[in-house]
Write a protein that holds these residues in place. Structure first.
Motif, PDB file in Angstrom:
ATOM      1  N   LEU A  30      45.360  34.811  42.736  1.00 34.28           N
ATOM      2  CA  LEU A  30      45.888  35.992  43.423  1.00 34.28           C
ATOM      3  C   LEU A  30      45.373  37.279  42.775  1.00 34.28           C
ATOM      4  O   LEU A  30      44.976  38.227  43.465  1.00 34.28           O
ATOM      5  CB  LEU A  30      47.416  35.983  43.364  1.00 34.28           C
ATOM      6  CG  LEU A  30      48.131  35.495  44.603  1.00 34.28           C
ATOM      7  CD1 LEU A  30      49.629  35.595  44.400  1.00 34.28           C
ATOM      8  CD2 LEU A  30      47.728  36.317  45.821  1.00 34.28           C
ATOM      9  N   LEU A  31      45.363  37.257  41.441  1.00 31.96           N
ATOM     10  CA  LEU A  31      44.886  38.439  40.713  1.00 31.96           C
ATOM     11  C   LEU A  31      43.411  38.701  41.027  1.00 31.96           C
ATOM     12  O   LEU A  31      43.019  39.835  41.337  1.00 31.96           O
ATOM     13  CB  LEU A  31      45.084  38.213  39.212  1.00 31.96           C
ATOM     14  CG  LEU A  31      44.650  39.343  38.293  1.00 31.96           C
ATOM     15  CD1 LEU A  31      45.414  40.614  38.597  1.00 31.96           C
ATOM     16  CD2 LEU A  31      44.887  38.957  36.828  1.00 31.96           C
ATOM     17  N   LEU A  33      41.762  37.665  43.600  1.00 29.62           N
ATOM     18  CA  LEU A  33      41.603  38.037  45.008  1.00 29.62           C
ATOM     19  C   LEU A  33      41.973  39.504  45.235  1.00 29.62           C
ATOM     20  O   LEU A  33      41.299  40.226  45.979  1.00 29.62           O
ATOM     21  CB  LEU A  33      42.493  37.120  45.855  1.00 29.62           C
ATOM     22  CG  LEU A  33      42.044  36.847  47.277  1.00 29.62           C
ATOM     23  CD1 LEU A  33      40.624  36.333  47.306  1.00 29.62           C
ATOM     24  CD2 LEU A  33      42.984  35.856  47.932  1.00 29.62           C
ATOM     25  N   THR A  34      43.034  39.929  44.570  1.00 26.35           N
ATOM     26  CA  THR A  34      43.437  41.351  44.699  1.00 26.35           C
ATOM     27  C   THR A  34      42.309  42.259  44.234  1.00 26.35           C
ATOM     28  O   THR A  34      41.915  43.212  44.925  1.00 26.35           O
ATOM     29  CB  THR A  34      44.683  41.631  43.825  1.00 26.35           C
ATOM     30  OG1 THR A  34      45.675  40.682  44.159  1.00 26.35           O
ATOM     31  CG2 THR A  34      45.187  43.036  44.042  1.00 26.35           C
ATOM     32  N   LEU A  36      39.145  41.507  43.857  1.00 27.12           N
ATOM     33  CA  LEU A  36      37.932  41.369  44.671  1.00 27.12           C
ATOM     34  C   LEU A  36      38.065  42.132  45.982  1.00 27.12           C
ATOM     35  O   LEU A  36      37.118  42.816  46.420  1.00 27.12           O
ATOM     36  CB  LEU A  36      37.660  39.891  44.948  1.00 27.12           C
ATOM     37  CG  LEU A  36      36.313  39.608  45.591  1.00 27.12           C
ATOM     38  CD1 LEU A  36      35.191  39.877  44.620  1.00 27.12           C
ATOM     39  CD2 LEU A  36      36.227  38.173  46.072  1.00 27.12           C
TER      40      LEU A  36
ATOM     41  N   CYS B 112      49.607  41.561  39.609  1.00 23.97           N
ATOM     42  CA  CYS B 112      48.420  42.003  40.362  1.00 23.97           C
ATOM     43  C   CYS B 112      48.399  43.521  40.457  1.00 23.97           C
ATOM     44  O   CYS B 112      47.361  44.163  40.222  1.00 23.97           O
ATOM     45  CB  CYS B 112      48.428  41.422  41.776  1.00 23.97           C
ATOM     46  SG  CYS B 112      48.178  39.663  41.804  1.00 23.97           S
ATOM     47  N   TRP B 168      46.684  46.648  48.386  1.00 20.55           N
ATOM     48  CA  TRP B 168      45.669  45.649  48.033  1.00 20.55           C
ATOM     49  C   TRP B 168      46.315  44.333  47.601  1.00 20.55           C
ATOM     50  O   TRP B 168      45.837  43.250  47.970  1.00 20.55           O
ATOM     51  CB  TRP B 168      44.757  46.170  46.921  1.00 20.55           C
ATOM     52  CG  TRP B 168      43.857  47.274  47.368  1.00 20.55           C
ATOM     53  CD1 TRP B 168      43.863  48.550  46.931  1.00 20.55           C
ATOM     54  CD2 TRP B 168      42.827  47.200  48.364  1.00 20.55           C
ATOM     55  NE1 TRP B 168      42.916  49.295  47.571  1.00 20.55           N
ATOM     56  CE2 TRP B 168      42.247  48.482  48.468  1.00 20.55           C
ATOM     57  CE3 TRP B 168      42.349  46.188  49.188  1.00 20.55           C
ATOM     58  CZ2 TRP B 168      41.218  48.782  49.338  1.00 20.55           C
ATOM     59  CZ3 TRP B 168      41.311  46.488  50.058  1.00 20.55           C
ATOM     60  CH2 TRP B 168      40.751  47.769  50.134  1.00 20.55           C
ATOM     61  N   ALA B 172      45.972  40.747  49.452  1.00 22.02           N
ATOM     62  CA  ALA B 172      45.532  39.533  48.754  1.00 22.02           C
ATOM     63  C   ALA B 172      46.491  38.380  49.039  1.00 22.02           C
ATOM     64  O   ALA B 172      46.063  37.235  49.280  1.00 22.02           O
ATOM     65  CB  ALA B 172      45.442  39.802  47.256  1.00 22.02           C
TER      66      ALA B 172
END
Lengths: 678, 273
Positions: A30-31, A33-34, A36, B112, B168, B172
């Motif tokens: 998830l991290l 992907l965020t 990216l 995140c 964001w 995600a």
């Protein structure tokens, strides 16, 4: 486009995402992907806004103290106001704009750089002040734009072309003893009209003579006639304008920088032509102030352009513009190796034409860099064997293919022949061929691979040079209409490429230096053709002229003694028609002035040959070279002076302060009452 | 000598004290510190004990020294902590595939957001204090004009930054949900199906973006660029043949020149004279 900061960021993000997917870890995925998605979003947003960057416009104005100007003056200060305007509603990324300062001016104060966000409503503006150099042209190329996102991850360079070419006219210095330009008394003639002791239609009495049939009755001197008891006629003086024609040398020899010396004068007068133009402008101004007529003839090796003597501000401005255009020309020499100009031209192109150097439009194939060499037949190879190897790599490759081909074809043909003719000689040949052919192929390929390896190891600078050459050849080929075949021509033909590179630099007013001497030791810029051109121009001017004219030859005739005959003949023609001629010779800036009349050419070396030899032996190579050059120029100057002194023509050195006053003194003499060659 | 020069250059590129005390720089520093604190909280919640302080310490050090490599190091340290906190062996996805993972928790979302906030904040801070435009080749010294002026930072920019962070992270989560929700086709490896989908989706997006960018560049190209492109294509196709021809032509021209120089004036010149 991606900066090193962006590369590291992307790398870290990809590591996180990969680890998250491979381990597997939902948090890491998830991290990753965020991050990216954020990175991709930033990239797309930057790309979309870049189209706006390419549509930016520049508006530039050059101001003097009062208003916008389109003509500059040498040595004067001006203010430049630059405004960067955007089109469209889309906001642009963070932008830094830097106005490119032309080479002919000097930055005084104010900032050339400005940064911020440009929009249609809020343009970016900057103001700075410049001081103009010597006469010539100023070319403002445009504004270099650097765009980046706020994080500094993406970067884009663009150049907004906004070419403005302004002439720098030579500065008109006020004279200390300015003659009266106003008619204060009725006894004086109007400005620009001078008394000439030759019968004419003036108002001043010149002489009395017997009446001849056909003389107008109003010229009869009645009182004198009554006293002498015969008709006497009055003769009046002529009232004529004084004409001065300046012949300015604009050939290659005065456009090259000084051969030696680096004094403070060299900063002001980078080339000899600048001084000539200053002198011409001084004479032009002095004549214009008293309304005398001045003509101008610019000549070089190829031809001459002539402006007939005239007066008035329009004529003066036209002459000054011509002088400025002549001053802006840079030397050209087609036989100069292009490698000499490549670094300068490439760095200039990288700054001003970054869009034309992008791999998408101007690619450099890897095979070309590593496996092929070009410009196989250079005029002269510097760098010996390694350079030869680098340039003839294609020949090596061809050799390998031909060896392989014959190593295959020969045995096969011999085998076929053997099936037809079974002879002992054929068998022996076949045996030898079968043994040596593979060896030859192996040796050829092995040797070639070894030589390619050597070139790959030691030829880094050569590969860089090749890359520069290909990209620049593509640019100049497209620019000067040689495309599509011009690129290949320029890669092979050194002379054509060198000529176009000089044209490219000259058009953009980028000052460059060229070697003065060929590898054989010949001076490359001694153009003897200009003597014929000058002689023709002088004879033509004499043919067009009237009485009482002054011809000022501002020409570099040093070391051209053997070719002076046509000019000497033309000067004799001019003197025979009662004109005056003055020769002013440009002097290389930074070089010691020639000795004055009292001193001989070797006045400084009067200590004796032994002490001179001792003094010379103590000099270093550079000083020795300077000394020899100075002595050579002094001797050439003295020879020239003697040659023209035989005709009664004064020869002056342009580096002294004397020329302008001397020309003006000559003009004063012409203006005065006597005919000079009576 | 060179080391001393390098030190001097580095000292010159460091931000001045006035710049450090500028409100924009101060705000971004505080923003990054808050993000690092949030990272520590999220990591502590995962039971990482004292190890949770490692990314924060690296981040703080990078913030103090305005170090370019701060964000990558923080990200790599996080990758190391979260990826290798368990036993060092390959773990396959849980039976039933990735969809069996519990949905993203608030702490995951917080992590995140915090990491993104730190990366964004730190890079923007570097743009203010170090450089926004990369130093030019051959000029290692960073000039003041390469920095973003701190006076240009507006409140609107900070507001947008605050709004962008959850956006964001939320995006995600949505993408991840889309990747994991669809069932794998028959005979496809169940555990790797979402990974394949994600990789292909990324590649497809990259390809589309690349093509679009290339198209945009071509539509905005100037006539000079167009001509140069065509000339380049033509040259690439025929460069060997053209090179061979021109090499011989040059050889012939130079040979003729040399002959003329050694044999005196040409017939044409003699006729003229």
């Amino acid at each position: 486009m991606l900066t090193s900061r962006g590369c590291w960021c992307l790398f870290s993000v990809l590591v996180i995402l990969s680890l998250g997917l491979l381990r597997p870890s939902q948090t890491l995925t998830l991290l990753g992907l965020t991050l990216l998605l954020w990175f991709a979003g930033q990239w797309l947003w930057f790309l979309v806004r870049l189209s706006g960057v390419r549509r930016l416009h520049v508006r530039r104005e050059v101001w003097d103290d009062r208003s916008v100007v389109t003509t500059l003056w040498a040595g004067q200060t001006f203010e430049v106001r630059m405004r960067l305007v955007a089109e469209g509603r889309l906001s642009l990324p963070h932008i830094a704009a830097a106005d490119r300062l032309p080479f002919a001016v000097e930055h005084i104060d104010g900032s050339l750089h400005v940064q911020g966000i440009v929009s249609a409503k809020e343009p970016l503006e900057t103001t700075y002040r410049i001081r103009c150099g010597p006469a010539g042209l100023v070319r403002f190329e445009g504004v270099r734009i650097e765009a980046a996102d706020w994080q500094g991850l993406f970067y884009y360079v663009h150049f907004v072309h906004a070419v403005v070419v302004l002439p720098i006219l030579p500065l008109l210095m006020p004279r200390t003893s300015q003659p009266a330009s106003l008619k204060r008394h009725n006894l004086l003639l109007p400005p620009g009209i001078h008394r000439f002791r030759c019968p004419g239609s003036g108002s001043e009495l010149l002489d009395l003579r017997d009446y001849l049939p056909g003389d107008p009755p109003r010229t009869i001197a009645w009182k004198v006639s009554a006293r002498r008891d015969r008709l006497i006629t009055k003769e009046f003086e002529s009232e004529v304008p004084v004409r001065c024609t300046l012949f300015v040398d604009a050939s290659n020899s005065v456009r090259v920088p000084a051969p030696c010396g680096a004094g403070p004068q060299q900063i002001r007068y980078g080339k000899a032509l600048d001084r000539l133009i200053d002198i011409a402008a001084g004479v032009l101004q002095a004549n214009a102030s008293i309304r005398d007529l001045t003509g101008l003839c610019l000549f070089d090796e190829y031809g001459a352009s002539y402006i007939a003597p005239a007066r008035g501000s329009t004529h003066r401005t036209e002459c000054l513009r011509l002088l400025a255009a002549a001053a802006a020309r840079l030397p050209d020499q087609p036989t100069v190796p292009p490698d000499h100009l490549l670094p300068l031209a490439y760095s200039f192109a990288a700054e001003v034409y970054p869009e034309l150097l992008r791999p998408a439009v101007n690619s450099v194939p890897l095979a070309m860099i590593w496996l092929e060499g070009f410009s196989g037949y250079a005029r002269r190879l510097h760098g010996g064997l390694l350079e030869l190897l680098h340039r003839r790599k294609s020949a090596l490759r061809t050799l390998c293919w031909w060896t392989s081909f014959w190593a295959l074809v020969l045995p096969v043909s011999l085998l076929l022949a053997r099936t037809l003719f079974r002879t002992r000689a054929l068998d022996n040949s076949l045996l030898i061929i079968l043994f040596f052919a593979p060896l030859a192929v192996l040796a050829a390929w092995g040797g070639t691979i070894f030589l390619f390896g050597v070139d790959a190891v030691v030829g880094r600078s050569k590969r860089r040079r090749d890359r520069w050459r290909k990209q620049l050849a593509a640019i100049v080929s497209a620019r000067y209409g040689l495309a599509p075949g011009g690129l290949a021509v320029l890669l092979e033909d050194d002379d054509a490429f060198s000529r176009l590179l000089q044209r490219f630099l000259s058009e953009h007013q980028v000052p460059y230096t060229l070697p003065l001497y060929s590898p054989e030791g010949r001076y490359l810029f001694a153009a003897t053709e200009k003597i014929t051109v000058l002689a023709d121009a002088l004879v033509r001017a004499v043919g067009r002229g009237r009485d009482n004219e002054l011809f000022v030859l501002l020409a570099d005739l040093l070391e051209l003694d053997d070719a002076l005959d046509p000019l000497l003949r033309a000067v004799r023609v001019a003197l025979g028609r009662h004109h005056q001629v003055v020769l002013i010779c440009p002097w290389p800036p930074g070089l010691d002035l020639p000795p004055t009349r009292g001193q001989g050419p070797g006045a400084g070396d009067a200590k004796g040959p032994s002490s001179l030899a001792l003094g010379l032996s103590a000099l270093g190579p550079q000083q020795l070279w300077d000394h020899v050059t100075t002595q050579r120029f002094h001797r050439a100057y003295q020879r020239l002076r003697r040659t023209f002194a035989r005709l009664g023509v004064a020869v002056l050195c342009a580096a002294e302060e004397e020329p302008v006053p001397l020309v003006l003194r000559r003009l004063e003499r012409l203006r005065s009452l006597g005919r000079p060659h009576s | 000598m060179s080391k001393a020069k390098n030190r001097k250059r580095k000292a010159e590129t460091r931000s001045s004290p006035e710049l450090r005390s500028h409100p924009a720089v101060r705000n971004y520093t505080l923003f990054c510190l808050s993000a690092l604190f949030l990272i520590v909280v999220c990591l502590a919640d995962r039971g990482l004990a004292w190890w949770c302080l490692v990314p924060a310490l690296i981040g703080c050090l990078a913030l103090l020294t305005h170090w370019d490599y701060g964000p990558p190091l923080v990200l790599l340290s996080l990758a190391g902590l979260l990826g290798f906190s368990g036993p060092l062996r390959y773990r396959s996805p849980p039976p039933g595939g990735w969809s069996r993972f519990p949905t993203a928790s608030l702490m995951d979302l917080g992590l995140c957001i915090a990491v993104l906030a730190y990366v964004l904040g730190h890079y923007r801070l570097l743009s203010l204090t170090r450089y926004i435009f990369p130093p030019r080749l051959g000029r290692p010294r960073v000039e003041a004009t390469q920095r973003r002026s701190a006076d240009l930072v507006t409140g609107r920019e900070t507001t947008f930054l605050g709004l962008a962070l959850p956006l964001w992270a939320g995006l995600a989560v949505l993408v991840w949900g889309w990747v994991t929700e669809e069932a794998a086709p028959r005979n496809a490896p169940l555990e790797w199906w979402p990974v394949l989908r994600l990789v292909w989706a990324i590649l497809a997006v990259l390809a589309v973006a690349g093509v679009t960018a290339s198209y945009l560049r071509q539509t905005t190209a100037t006539p000079e660029e167009g001509l140069l492109y065509l000339q380049d294509q033509c040259w690439r196709l025929m460069r060997r043949e053209q090179g061979l021809l021109n090499r011989w032509l040059t050889w012939a021209r130079l040979r003729a020149q040399r002959k003329q120089r050694f044999s005196g004036p040409s017939l044409e010149t003699r006729r003229q004279s």
